[in-house]
Structures are given as C-alpha cells and as structure tokens.
Design an enzyme around this catalytic site. Structure first.
Site, short mmCIF file in Angstrom:
data_model
loop_
_atom_site.label_atom_id
_atom_site.label_comp_id
_atom_site.label_asym_id
_atom_site.label_seq_id
_atom_site.Cartn_x
_atom_site.Cartn_y
_atom_site.Cartn_z
N ASN A 1 3.11 60.83 16.34
CA ASN A 1 3.09 59.95 17.51
C ASN A 1 2.33 60.53 18.70
O ASN A 1 2.65 60.27 19.85
CB ASN A 1 4.52 59.53 17.88
N HIS B 1 3.85 64.94 22.78
CA HIS B 1 5.21 65.36 23.13
C HIS B 1 5.32 65.36 24.64
O HIS B 1 4.35 65.62 25.34
CB HIS B 1 5.47 66.79 22.61
N GLU C 1 10.78 74.63 27.46
CA GLU C 1 9.54 74.41 26.72
C GLU C 1 8.33 75.09 27.40
O GLU C 1 7.46 75.61 26.71
CB GLU C 1 9.31 72.91 26.56
N LYS D 1 -0.48 66.31 20.01
CA LYS D 1 -0.04 66.74 18.68
C LYS D 1 -1.21 66.76 17.67
O LYS D 1 -2.26 66.17 17.92
CB LYS D 1 1.08 65.81 18.19
N TYR E 1 11.40 72.93 18.21
CA TYR E 1 12.21 71.74 17.95
C TYR E 1 13.62 72.10 17.49
O TYR E 1 14.27 71.29 16.81
CB TYR E 1 11.52 70.85 16.93
P1 ADP Z 1 10.45 62.20 21.70
O1 ADP Z 1 9.25 62.98 21.21
O2 ADP Z 1 10.08 60.80 22.09
O3 ADP Z 1 11.23 62.92 22.75
P2 ADP Z 1 12.57 62.96 19.85
O4 ADP Z 1 12.84 64.10 20.76
O5 ADP Z 1 13.73 62.08 19.49
O6 ADP Z 1 11.42 62.00 20.43
O7 ADP Z 1 11.95 63.48 18.48
C1 ADP Z 1 11.02 64.53 18.47
C2 ADP Z 1 9.89 64.16 17.55
O8 ADP Z 1 10.39 64.06 16.21
C3 ADP Z 1 9.25 62.80 17.80
O9 ADP Z 1 8.28 62.80 18.83
C4 ADP Z 1 8.64 62.50 16.45
O10 ADP Z 1 7.41 63.23 16.24
C5 ADP Z 1 9.71 63.05 15.51
N1 ADP Z 1 10.69 62.02 15.14
C6 ADP Z 1 11.66 61.47 15.90
N2 ADP Z 1 12.39 60.57 15.23
C7 ADP Z 1 11.87 60.54 13.98
C8 ADP Z 1 12.18 59.80 12.79
N3 ADP Z 1 13.18 58.92 12.76
N4 ADP Z 1 11.42 60.03 11.69
C9 ADP Z 1 10.41 60.93 11.70
N5 ADP Z 1 10.06 61.66 12.79
C10 ADP Z 1 10.78 61.46 13.91
MG MG Z 2 12.22 64.72 22.63
#
Ligand code: ADP
Ligand code: MG
Length: 139
Positions: A114, A117, A128, A11, A51
């Site tokens: 974070n 992805h 994807e 990212k 997304y």
């Molecule tokens: P993952 O990437 O672990 O699969 P999700 O699919 O739940 O997580 O969420 C997609 C992305 O959205 C996350 O990787 C993160 O960048 C962002 N995200 C998820 N939850 C939150 C939150 N509570 N606040 C801000 N950003 C979030």
């Molecule tokens: Mg996810």
C-alpha cells in the site's frame, strides 16, 4: 496546533514502481518538510522489529517479507499537526477504502502493498524515528 515530526516510508512497491518523486511531490504540496531521509533495504529482522506491534497478526510474516523485498525510502517529515495530517494524505490502509487524491488511492495496489507507511500517534512516531534515525528526536 503544534509543529510535529512523523515517520513515513515509501514502501518497496512504490519505490519499484517509480513513484518516489510523485509521493514526495504530494508531501511538499501539503506543507511537509523533509528533515531526514535514508534509502534502505531492510533485512527481515529489521522489518520484524519495526512492525513488532503487529507480531500476532496473521499478515505479519507476509508483511515483513514484503517490507524486506526491495529498497524503501524512510523519511522524517515535519509540519503543523504532521502526524494526523500525514495519515489523511496517505489514505486508508486498504486502497479500496482510500479517499480520492490520497497517496494510497493513487499508488497502492493492495491492502499489503500500500505504497506508504505513516506513524499513527506521537508515541509511535518517536519510536519509529528512533528506530531509523537514532538521536534525531533529541535535536
Ligand atoms: P497502517 O499502515 O495504515 O497504519 P496497520 O498499522 O494496521 O496499517 O498495518 C501495517 C501494515 O500492514 C499496512 O500498512 C499493510 O502494509 C499491512 N496490512 C495491514 N492489514 C493487512 C491485512 N489485512 N492483510 C495484509 N496486510 C495488511
Ligand atoms: Mg500502522
């Protein structure tokens, strides 16, 4: 176990911080093979399309702004049980909850920024990979 393909994105936060090499090293150390890669700067619309499943979430606007804020490296990884194993190597969404040694524990700054992805299931991996590499799933 079967050989699978999954989509990962290094990212914009991790690219800007200079962690492309560190993260690819972890992929390779964990027996993932790179089968396709593209450096992209997503438009807001492209980030929203990627997304779309999160459209109703409170963090959608902020997430898609972040994901379109700078360069990101989109990669298709191949390996045994790749989809689930990548999720393990990435660590929990919130780096505060990520296990020691995981990519997010090492390089993520927050639950939003974070670092990586990873597709979460075979159906999402197929969608994807098709989103960024039209045709590759057919090979
Ligand atoms: P993952 O990437 O672990 O699969 P999700 O699919 O739940 O997580 O969420 C997609 C992305 O959205 C996350 O990787 C993160 O960048 C962002 N995200 C998820 N939850 C939150 C939150 N509570 N606040 C801000 N950003 C979030
Ligand atoms: Mg996810």
């Amino acid at each position: 176990m079967a050989t699978e393909r999954t989509l990962t994105i290094i990212k914009p936060d991790a690219v800007a911080a200079g962690h492309i090499g560190d993260i690819i090293k972890i992929f390779e150390a964990n027996q993932f093979k790179i089968v396709a890669a593209r450096l992209v700067k997503l438009t807001k619309k492209e980030a929203e399309g990627f997304y779309a499943v999160h459209r109703s979430k409170g963090f959608f606007e902020s997430l898609t702004t972040f994901m379109s804020s700078g360069s990101a490296l989109v990669i298709v990884l191949e390996g045994e049980n790749a989809i689930l194993r990548l999720r393990e190597v990435m660590g929990a969404t919130n780096p505060a909850n990520a296990a020691p040694g995981t990519i997010r524990k090492l390089y993520a700054a927050s639950i939003e920024s974070n670092a990586v992805h990873g597709s979460d299931a075979p159906e999402t991996a197929a969608y994807e990979m098709g989103y960024f590499f039209p045709g590759i799933a057919l090979i």
